[in-house]
Design a protein around this motif. Structure first.
Motif, short mmCIF file in Angstrom:
data_model
loop_
_atom_site.label_atom_id
_atom_site.label_comp_id
_atom_site.label_asym_id
_atom_site.label_seq_id
_atom_site.Cartn_x
_atom_site.Cartn_y
_atom_site.Cartn_z
N THR A 1 0.77 -1.27 -0.02
CA THR A 1 0.06 -0.16 0.00
C THR A 1 0.99 1.27 0.17
N SER A 2 1.97 1.33 0.43
CA SER A 2 2.87 2.29 0.79
C SER A 2 3.77 2.35 -0.72
N VAL A 3 3.90 1.34 -1.16
CA VAL A 3 4.59 1.35 -2.61
C VAL A 3 3.79 2.00 -3.89
N ARG A 4 2.46 1.79 -3.49
CA ARG A 4 1.47 2.48 -4.60
C ARG A 4 1.53 3.82 -4.57
N LEU A 5 2.06 4.53 -3.33
CA LEU A 5 2.11 5.84 -3.22
C LEU A 5 3.07 6.55 -4.19
N ALA A 6 4.03 5.65 -4.50
CA ALA A 6 5.41 6.45 -5.34
C ALA A 6 4.70 6.47 -6.74
N GLU A 7 4.47 7.76 -7.19
CA GLU A 7 4.14 8.03 -8.60
C GLU A 7 5.47 8.60 -9.37
N ALA A 8 5.37 8.95 -10.67
CA ALA A 8 6.37 9.54 -11.24
C ALA A 8 7.04 10.83 -10.61
N ASP A 9 6.34 11.56 -9.93
CA ASP A 9 6.84 12.61 -9.43
C ASP A 9 7.47 12.55 -7.91
N PHE A 10 7.21 11.33 -7.33
CA PHE A 10 7.60 11.05 -6.12
C PHE A 10 9.09 11.48 -5.41
N HIS A 11 10.07 11.27 -6.48
CA HIS A 11 11.33 11.91 -6.12
C HIS A 11 11.43 13.39 -6.04
N SER A 12 10.82 14.01 -7.19
CA SER A 12 10.94 15.36 -7.18
C SER A 12 10.18 16.15 -6.19
N ARG A 13 9.10 15.56 -5.92
CA ARG A 13 7.98 16.34 -5.11
C ARG A 13 8.22 16.17 -3.80
N TYR A 14 8.52 15.01 -3.11
CA TYR A 14 8.44 14.62 -1.77
C TYR A 14 9.84 14.17 -1.27
N LEU A 15 10.93 13.76 -2.13
CA LEU A 15 12.15 13.25 -1.63
C LEU A 15 13.26 13.98 -1.87
N GLU A 16 13.24 14.46 -3.04
CA GLU A 16 14.74 15.17 -3.24
C GLU A 16 15.25 16.13 -2.38
N GLU A 17 14.34 17.07 -1.87
CA GLU A 17 14.83 18.27 -1.03
C GLU A 17 15.04 17.76 0.57
N ARG A 18 14.71 16.23 0.76
CA ARG A 18 14.98 15.79 2.24
C ARG A 18 16.03 14.81 2.12
N LEU A 19 16.71 14.51 1.05
CA LEU A 19 17.62 13.72 1.08
C LEU A 19 18.93 14.04 1.75
N PRO A 20 19.55 13.39 2.71
CA PRO A 20 20.61 13.86 3.49
C PRO A 20 21.80 13.73 2.43
N ASP A 21 23.12 14.31 2.76
CA ASP A 21 24.44 14.37 1.79
C ASP A 21 24.77 12.87 1.54
N GLU A 22 24.48 11.85 2.41
CA GLU A 22 25.04 10.79 2.22
C GLU A 22 24.17 10.00 1.26
N LEU A 23 23.15 10.45 1.13
CA LEU A 23 22.08 9.92 -0.06
C LEU A 23 21.83 10.61 -1.12
N ARG A 24 22.21 11.79 -1.36
CA ARG A 24 21.98 12.58 -2.54
C ARG A 24 23.09 12.31 -3.56
N PRO A 25 22.75 11.74 -4.63
CA PRO A 25 23.28 11.42 -5.64
C PRO A 25 24.25 12.56 -6.28
N ALA A 26 25.40 12.23 -6.88
CA ALA A 26 25.99 13.26 -7.61
C ALA A 26 25.14 13.77 -8.87
N ALA A 27 25.45 15.13 -9.29
CA ALA A 27 24.78 15.64 -10.39
C ALA A 27 25.08 14.63 -11.75
N GLN A 28 23.78 14.52 -12.43
CA GLN A 28 23.76 13.38 -13.41
C GLN A 28 23.40 14.24 -14.51
N GLU A 29 24.09 13.94 -15.74
CA GLU A 29 24.14 14.49 -17.01
C GLU A 29 23.84 13.48 -18.09
#
Length: 469
Positions: free
Chosen positions: A287-315
């Protein structure tokens, strides 16, 4: 089958004993068992054989995924399948829980209890050389109980490895089998059948599933294998097939939602896949996995990522198209690659965290801490995504309820005329019902009046209709 095994070292001795006992069984016209044999029903004579003389089938799909849990013992099994080390490894795997090899399978314990209480009900099946085709687990349980003999049907003298595989699958796929293959071992069995050149339609029919379900399971199996490849750490540690054993429904739902979205927005589909795969790694409920839609990372996760989880800039990088000189396309958007990088880090951390003794304690502790940090970060994102999903559900529910109410009113209007014609209309009851409807509309109007500063035509009508004159 991936590996072709030869005849067991005691094969001739076993065949001699089997022939002797078969002659006796035929003379007495004893019990038989029926199997699917090369496209038709075949009745096999049942004999009794010493459990210690028979060999576990190295090809059995029942523990195919679990074989890779111990690479060294699996190597010995592949090189010397009939050796004591190889056969002991198979015996150990037959006892363990498919999703957690460190635990004894409750089904195995139940089988032991049944054999101890009432004895062997159904005969197993062996090749003439003493290889267990059906009954590997029963034979293991009988050995553990100290019971000396097992009743088995015997396949014909010209039995091949392919025949053994076909008979095992046919017996397993009967609806009355007590102990089914685990999810991952079923996926492996399907791929093995297709690798032998069989059509998807035929394999799907044998497994009692639709062709679309088979294709869905093949997509999931490929996803799992890709995830295992991506989980490889610098030391060579990876996740295992059995680590995905308990995630069947999550991965099937992922396939459904990914496929639907990919038709209109491939990048969005990739984002959804990466976020949900990360949540599978972190062991979230379906039921929780279903909540991850296409915008899950950018809308809810990205700004909360600590440094050890934040990926390097990808091009994005250009990828050339074979056969079209000078033509190149981007490999993936920056957002997709960034989301994928986070999932990769979690896959590798999970592999390291459960590596056992193959990594030093410091590396394992560091990976475990990263998983815990990720879980805490995802918890906050999941909570927000859940709250937003609930809000959207309520927003959709309000107009839908009004539409349903309108349908009931329309039905009432149609039945009103009929009731009047038949002199079946209860006018007092009708009047009371209208007053109830008026009170309900008045309550709705109060809420609407507080909400809309510039009401549209519909809201304006509601407010005017319920206003006291």
């Amino acid at each position: 089958m991936a590996v072709k095994f030869g005849v067991p070292p005691e094969g001739e001795k076993i065949r001699s004993l089997v022939d002797e006992r078969l002659k006796q069984a035929m003379a007495e016209d004893g019990a038989k068992i029926t199997v699917e044999w090369r496209g038709e029903q075949k009745h096999l004579h049942v004999i009794s054989m010493p459990v210690d003389m028979l060999y576990f089938n190295p090809d059995t799909h029942r523990i195919r995924a679990q074989r890779t849990l111990d690479p060294e013992r699996n190597r010995v099994l592949e090189e010397e399948p009939w050796s004591e080390v190889g056969q002991t490894y198979l015996h150990d795997l037959l006892r363990c829980r498919p999703s957690n090899p460190n635990q004894k399978d409750p089904d195995y314990t139940a089988l032991q209890d049944e054999l101890d209480d009432v004895g062997q009900r159904e005969p197993g099946i062996i090749s003439p050389d003493g290889i267990l085709v059906d009954g590997n687990t029963r034979c293991a349980a009988l050995r553990d109980l100290g019971i000396r003999d097992i009743r088995v049907g015997v396949l014909p003298p010209d039995t091949s490895r392919r025949d053994i595989n076909n008979v095992e699958l046919a017996l397993q796929l009967r609806r009355d089998k007590r102990r089914e293959y685990s999810y991952i071992n079923r996926l492996i069995a399907i791929e093995d059948e297709l690798a032998d050149g069989r059509r998807e339609e035929d394999v799907a029919r044998d497994f009692n599933i639709k062709k679309t379900t088979l294709q869905q399971d093949r997509w999931v199996y490929q996803l799992i294998n890709d995830a295992i490849d991506r989980s490889r750490t610098a030391s060579g540690t990876t996740l295992r097939l059995v680590d995905f054993e308990d995630h069947q429904e999550k991965l099937r739902e992922l396939h459904r939602d990914y496929t639907k979205l990919a038709k209109t927005d491939p990048d969005a589909a990739e984002l959804l896949k990466e976020s949900r795969l990360a949540m599978v790694v972190l062991n979230y409920a379906k039921t929780s996995v279903r909540l991850a839609e296409a915008d899950f990372h950018s809308r809810y996760l990205e700004e909360r990522l600590p440094d050890e989880l934040r990926p390097a800039a990808q091009e994005s990088a250009a990828v050339s198209i074979p056969g079209l000189a000078g033509v190149a396309i981007p490999d993936a958007t920056t957002t997709v690659k960034t989301t994928r990088a986070l999932t990769d880090s979690l896959l590798q951390a999970k592999a390291a965290a459960q590596s056992g003794g193959s990594l030093d304690a410091g590396s394992v502790a560091k990976a475990d801490a990263l998983i815990k940090t990720a879980r805490k970060t995802f918890d906050a994102a999941v909570k927000l995504a859940g709250a937003n999903a609930e809000l959207q559900k309520r927003q959709v529910a309000v107009p839908e309820r009004l539409t349903d109410a309108a349908d009931y009113v329309n039905q009432c209007a149609a039945e009103f005329a009929e009731a009047k014609t038949k002199r079946a209309l209860d006018e007092d009851a009708f009047d009371d019902a209208l007053l109830t409807l008026k009170a309900s509309l008045t309550r709705l109007a109060k809420q609407a009046g507080r909400t809309f500063s510039s009401p549209g035509d519909g809201v304006a009508w509601l407010l005017d209709s319920t206003r006291e004159k």
